[in-house]
Design an enzyme around this catalytic site. Structure first.
Site, mmCIF file in Angstrom:
data_model
loop_
_atom_site.group_PDB
_atom_site.id
_atom_site.type_symbol
_atom_site.label_atom_id
_atom_site.label_comp_id
_atom_site.label_asym_id
_atom_site.label_seq_id
_atom_site.Cartn_x
_atom_site.Cartn_y
_atom_site.Cartn_z
ATOM 1 N N CYS A 2 0.799 -1.234 0.000
ATOM 2 C CA CYS A 2 0.000 0.000 0.000
ATOM 3 C C CYS A 2 0.829 1.280 0.000
ATOM 4 O O CYS A 2 0.817 2.035 -0.963
ATOM 5 C CB CYS A 2 -0.931 0.001 1.209
ATOM 6 S SG CYS A 2 -2.085 -1.376 1.181
HETATM 7 N N1 LIG Z 1 -2.992 -5.914 2.014
HETATM 8 C C1 LIG Z 1 -3.441 -4.855 2.650
HETATM 9 O O1 LIG Z 1 -3.133 -4.662 3.823
HETATM 10 C C2 LIG Z 1 -4.372 -3.860 1.974
HETATM 11 C C3 LIG Z 1 -4.976 -2.878 2.771
HETATM 12 C C4 LIG Z 1 -5.863 -1.986 2.185
HETATM 13 C C5 LIG Z 1 -6.088 -2.043 0.818
HETATM 14 N N2 LIG Z 1 -5.477 -2.981 0.044
HETATM 15 C C6 LIG Z 1 -5.804 -2.982 -1.385
HETATM 16 O O2 LIG Z 1 -6.667 -4.083 -1.653
HETATM 17 C C7 LIG Z 1 -6.398 -4.605 -2.959
HETATM 18 C C8 LIG Z 1 -6.067 -6.088 -2.868
HETATM 19 O O3 LIG Z 1 -4.881 -6.234 -2.078
HETATM 20 P P1 LIG Z 1 -4.454 -7.596 -1.418
HETATM 21 O O4 LIG Z 1 -3.383 -7.271 -0.449
HETATM 22 O O5 LIG Z 1 -5.644 -8.362 -0.950
HETATM 23 O O6 LIG Z 1 -3.839 -8.355 -2.700
HETATM 24 P P2 LIG Z 1 -3.459 -9.911 -2.843
HETATM 25 O O7 LIG Z 1 -2.442 -9.981 -3.911
HETATM 26 O O8 LIG Z 1 -3.200 -10.497 -1.497
HETATM 27 O O9 LIG Z 1 -4.826 -10.571 -3.362
HETATM 28 C C9 LIG Z 1 -5.382 -10.316 -4.588
HETATM 29 C C10 LIG Z 1 -6.029 -11.600 -5.117
HETATM 30 O O10 LIG Z 1 -6.680 -11.285 -6.346
HETATM 31 C C11 LIG Z 1 -6.505 -12.374 -7.221
HETATM 32 N N3 LIG Z 1 -6.750 -11.902 -8.578
HETATM 33 C C12 LIG Z 1 -5.941 -11.186 -9.384
HETATM 34 N N4 LIG Z 1 -6.549 -10.911 -10.544
HETATM 35 C C13 LIG Z 1 -7.769 -11.474 -10.489
HETATM 36 C C14 LIG Z 1 -8.865 -11.545 -11.394
HETATM 37 N N5 LIG Z 1 -8.808 -10.966 -12.585
HETATM 38 N N6 LIG Z 1 -9.961 -12.213 -10.988
HETATM 39 C C15 LIG Z 1 -10.018 -12.808 -9.775
HETATM 40 N N7 LIG Z 1 -9.009 -12.765 -8.886
HETATM 41 C C16 LIG Z 1 -7.904 -12.111 -9.231
HETATM 42 C C17 LIG Z 1 -5.109 -12.863 -6.942
HETATM 43 O O11 LIG Z 1 -4.939 -14.210 -7.363
HETATM 44 C C18 LIG Z 1 -5.036 -12.714 -5.419
HETATM 45 O O12 LIG Z 1 -5.445 -13.881 -4.749
HETATM 46 C C19 LIG Z 1 -5.278 -3.738 -3.529
HETATM 47 O O13 LIG Z 1 -5.842 -2.697 -4.261
HETATM 48 C C20 LIG Z 1 -4.625 -3.175 -2.288
HETATM 49 O O14 LIG Z 1 -3.991 -1.936 -2.552
HETATM 50 C C21 LIG Z 1 -4.626 -3.904 0.597
#
Ligand SMILES: NC(=O)c1ccc[n+]([C@@H]2O[C@H](COP(=O)([O-])OP(=O)(O)OC[C@H]3O[C@@H](n4cnc5c(N)ncnc54)[C@H](O)[C@@H]3O)[C@@H](O)[C@H]2O)c1
Length: 428
Positions: free
Chosen positions: A260
């Site tokens: 992030c």
């Molecule tokens: N990790 C954090 O602490 C956090 C906090 C706030 C916001 N975010 C935001 O949330 C979003 C997701 O982050 P995350 O940490 O969960 O990511 P992550 O990489 O852990 O998970 C994302 C998932 O999406 C899947 N994916 C990718 N493309 C896809 C598609 N076309 N269809 C279906 N699934 C698909 C991936 O296989 C993966 O399992 C990002 O925008 C991030 O900036 C993350």
């Protein structure tokens, strides 16, 4: 009520389980079959989510996982939690959102609510996602289906941070979209905070992350300035935070990490250009924070030099590979930059991290893939010329480290409470 949550990562999986616990039937969708298979077997791939939390919801038939999108036909709401990285030119890459939108569109029904949760620039929901959904479905957002944005707020590694009790910002394309989204989230989350639009909700998330990036940069800059004056930034912050108003403590470190804070601010920088606006605070914070690993390397050089050693040929251990204490998430971790910078200067590098026993294959650091954490014992730790504490995991015994190592570069003030010999610890 049946909903779909797309992207079962650090954000989507805990959110799915929270809805499932609240009695909503959740179908989790991910393109990664290994993940959906693991979940359907009741296995977890995220350290802080226990198997039992998944197994309970599978058993109650409140949760299942799939790689297929056709189930979208049967749900009343779809929540999208897919990655939003930067591309190699450090520009926003919203291709995961667009791909997801395209995959949903053919199955979208009248009346369905689509909510985006991925962090992104203002306009992504009501311009980019809306376009692919409308083109692929032949339906109109705001009239035929509902569209909203609601940013995720996660505090990885904080055991007191629970999805249900973190207030949830929601912005809708129309008043009706907002109301639908509030109705959805109020099933699983205690406090919902409505804002006037998807853009306001997107901008809120960016403000929160930019605030962190800028404040971390500020203490990183002061760390360097105060060190030159022989003043310890940690002592100063601990004193300043006794002020009961108008101050909030942020701590310096070896550089930004995680999915992030190093990334999201640049989503705004990119979009602001379209409006002829500059984001000087964001750029400056980025510049200061990305200079931190080099500052740490310079301190390693000084520390080794004081023992008549050079970086070239020295054995250097990094303690803490994850980007944050007490988590196993190593995305964007500055520890990798330290590994690379010191290796390029001829050091023999290794790491110790109780949360990351082996480095998984990644696009960013393929050359470290398969490298294993060294064991934690006197003989191993003693064999290193220098040890850098990059992430201060609570499980690490810093008293032992203080006894076993002659040269410690501490970027987290982790050795503060240990009884260490003078000249052993170099704060960085
Ligand atoms: N990790 C954090 O602490 C956090 C906090 C706030 C916001 N975010 C935001 O949330 C979003 C997701 O982050 P995350 O940490 O969960 O990511 P992550 O990489 O852990 O998970 C994302 C998932 O999406 C899947 N994916 C990718 N493309 C896809 C598609 N076309 N269809 C279906 N699934 C698909 C991936 O296989 C993966 O399992 C990002 O925008 C991030 O900036 C993350």
């Amino acid at each position: 009520m049946k909903i779909a949550i797309i992207g079962l990562g650090y954000v989507g999986l805990p959110l799915s389980l929270q809805f499932a616990r609240s009695g909503v039937e959740v179908v989790g969708i991910d393109i990664d079959k290994q993940k959906t298979d693991a979940l359907n077997r009741g296995e977890s791939y995220i350290q802080h989510i226990p198997r039992s939390a998944i197994a309970e919801q599978l058993e109650a038939k409140h949760f299942s996982a799939t790689t297929g999108f056709s189930v979208i036909r049967e749900v009343s709401a779809v929540i999208i939690c897919v990655p939003t990285p930067l591309n190699k030119n450090r520009e926003p890459d919203i291709s995961y959102i667009l791909q997801t939108g395209k995959a949903i569109a053919p199955y979208l029904q009248r009346g369905t609510l689509v909510v985006l949760e991925s962090t992104t620039y203002p306009g992504t929901t009501d311009e980019d996602l809306r376009r692919v959904l409308e083109e692929g479905s032949g339906l109109t957002a705001g009239t035929d289906f509902h569209l909203a944005f609601s940013p995720e707020r996660e505090d990885p590694g904080n055991p007191d941070s629970k999805v249900a009790s973190i207030p949830k910002i929601v912005g809708g394309l129309t008043r009706a979209c907002l109301e639908k989204a509030m109705e959805l989230y109020s099933k699983a989350i205690k406090t919902i905070v409505p804002v006037s639009s998807c853009r306001a909700a997107e901008a809120t998330k960016l403000l929160e992350n930019i605030f962190r990036s800028v404040n971390i940069a500020l203490v990183n800059e002061l760390k360097v300035v105060y060190a030159a004056m022989d003043i310890d930034i940690w002592e100063v912050i601990n004193a300043a935070k006794t002020k009961p108003f108008g101050y909030m403590a942020f701590y310096p470190g070896p550089g930004l990490g995680g999915h992030c804070i190093p990334i999201d601010p640049f989503y705004l920088t990119w979009k602001a250009r379209e409006y002829g606006q500059n984001t000087r605070f964001i750029e400056l914070a980025g510049e200061i924070n990305t200079a931190m690993p080099q500052y740490v390397v310079n301190r390693v050089g000084e520390a080794l030099n004081s023992q008549r050693k050079s970086i070239n040929g020295s054995k250097v251990l990094i303690v803490g590979l994850a980007y944050k204490a007490n988590v196993d998430d190593d995305r964007e971790s500055p520890s990798y930059i330290l590994l690379d910078l010191l290796k390029a200067r001829g050091a023999e590098m290794a790491y110790y991290d109780p949360h990351v026993p082996v480095i998984r294959p990644t696009r960013e650091h393929p050359h470290w893939s398969g490298t294993k954490s060294v064991p934690w014992d006197k003989e191993t730790i003693e064999s290193f010329d220098a040890v850098i504490v990059s992430t201060a995991h609570a499980e690490v015994d810093y008293e032992q480290l203080a006894n076993w190592s002659r040269c410690i570069i501490d970027t987290r003030n982790a050795l503060a409470k240990t009884s260490v010999q003078p000249g052993v610890v170099w704060k960085a």
